[in-house]
Design an enzyme around this catalytic site. Sequence first.
Site, short mmCIF file in Angstrom:
data_model
loop_
_atom_site.label_atom_id
_atom_site.label_comp_id
_atom_site.label_asym_id
_atom_site.label_seq_id
_atom_site.Cartn_x
_atom_site.Cartn_y
_atom_site.Cartn_z
N ALA A 177 0.82 -1.21 0.00
CA ALA A 177 0.00 0.00 0.00
C ALA A 177 0.85 1.27 0.00
CB ALA A 177 -0.94 0.00 1.21
N THR A 178 2.04 1.23 0.61
CA THR A 178 2.89 2.42 0.61
C THR A 178 3.28 2.81 -0.81
OG1 THR A 178 3.77 2.10 2.86
CG2 THR A 178 5.14 3.34 1.32
N ASN B 170 -5.87 3.31 10.28
CA ASN B 170 -5.04 2.23 10.82
C ASN B 170 -4.84 2.33 12.33
OD1 ASN B 170 -3.52 4.61 9.90
ND2 ASN B 170 -1.71 3.56 10.69
N SER C 185 -3.28 -3.80 0.30
CA SER C 185 -2.13 -4.50 0.87
C SER C 185 -2.45 -5.96 1.11
CB SER C 185 -1.71 -3.82 2.18
OG SER C 185 -0.66 -4.54 2.80
N THR D 177 9.73 -7.45 -12.17
CA THR D 177 9.15 -8.78 -12.25
C THR D 177 8.07 -8.97 -11.20
OG1 THR D 177 11.24 -9.69 -13.05
CG2 THR D 177 9.64 -11.26 -12.16
N CYS E 276 4.30 1.97 11.77
CA CYS E 276 5.24 2.80 11.01
C CYS E 276 5.80 3.96 11.83
CB CYS E 276 4.55 3.34 9.76
SG CYS E 276 3.87 2.04 8.72
#
Length: 455
Positions: free
Chosen positions: A125-126, A205, A253, A293, A379
């Site tokens: 998600a970041t 969050n 995420s 990739t 975080c």
Amino acid sequence: MASKLIATTLRRILLKPAASPFLRHPFSTASASAVEPLEDDTNGISMKGVKISGRPLYLDMQATSPVDPRVLDAMLPYYISRYGNPHSRTHLYGWESEQAVESARAQVAALINASPKEIIFTSGATESNNISIKGVMHFYKEKKRHVVTTQTEHKCVLDSCRHLQQEGFEVTYLPVKPDGLVDLEKLRASIRPDTGLVSVMMVNNEIGVIQPIEEIGNICKEFNVPLHTDAAQALGKIPIDVNKMNISLMSLSGHKIYGPKGVGALYMRRRPRIRVEPQMNGGGQERGIRSGTVPTPFVVGFGAACELAMKEMEYDDKRIRALQERLLNGIRGKLDGVVVNGSEESRYAGNLNISFAFVEGESLLMGLKEVAVSSGSACTSASLEPSYVLRALGVDEDMAHTSIRYGIGRFTTEEEIDKAVGLTIKQVEKLREMSPLYEMYKDGIDIKSIQWTQH
């Protein structure tokens, strides 16, 4: 099953003596099997200077969730036998990996009522938030120079906005109401002719409040401004319909919904089309939006987690609501001065953020060594500053310092909740016994009315 395949392979490996000192411990394919701690003796576990009797029970689901064993089963073949690069177009290994990636793309899309063509796989998600905010504003920079967001967004959204400010863009950081919800009239008033993006988190969050995204989407549609939402904490937990909510970009995420870490997705609307400037250059994978990739096992796991969430969301929600009530009622039944941060009505039940009056949060956390909880976002948990989210709600600094976030999930049990309740009550009572302020409060003294003097 995949677990049988890998078990056979590992059995052969384990029959050979380990040549490396790093392979002293036996492998395990069980998803619940833990890495052995740094020091483990008959008297308990010791790590980073903390000693506890055994592994703590886990109530920090907003930080990360355990991988569902069914997700692991889906991933394993793509590590062991189907290990081709999904971008290799000349042989079976590449074809089957590509097919698995496209199947996962469809699984993610189905959970949010989107087209698979609107799903871009990222590292999480970041990265999706960075692509959304910087990518949109850079692409439309000639005409759009203004962003609207809220003061309670995830740090990566706020930091992306600050980055844009350094480049000359303007950002409006909307305050939130005491319940953590955005004021829709203030949002409407903040939109300008040069507003290029509105970014509002779907489920917070730290405090778990659910923003009125559908209403925000309608306002954005009225002004023809794209809406971005960080739905990392919402995916698989509350129903999401990108069309009904009029979402243009959405960050997702994997590891918040019992999938693997290191994978996420960005939903990008195709009609009306939203354009972004890629933030990474390379081979042009993922429609040129996110080169690199695609990690097939991670993506397969993410897709499997989304499919499971779609099937079990209603059951999980009922069960988690019951556990949350058990936790909150158990604590409130024995302790006074307990405050739930954020709206109690518009919130995700698996996130319970509580402040305890007359208790210092860090001391409470250290006392709750047998329960894995946090005082806010993973975080920013290294910071000793009170949560910026709680301060945005207008929570007093002393109460903001005392907050604990309990995260309840799919595998949480009633026994774990009861143990967490008992340990929390015991530790809060112990700390309050040492608090002169609590003694004054019990004597009926209004603490806030006291005029403190400095010496």
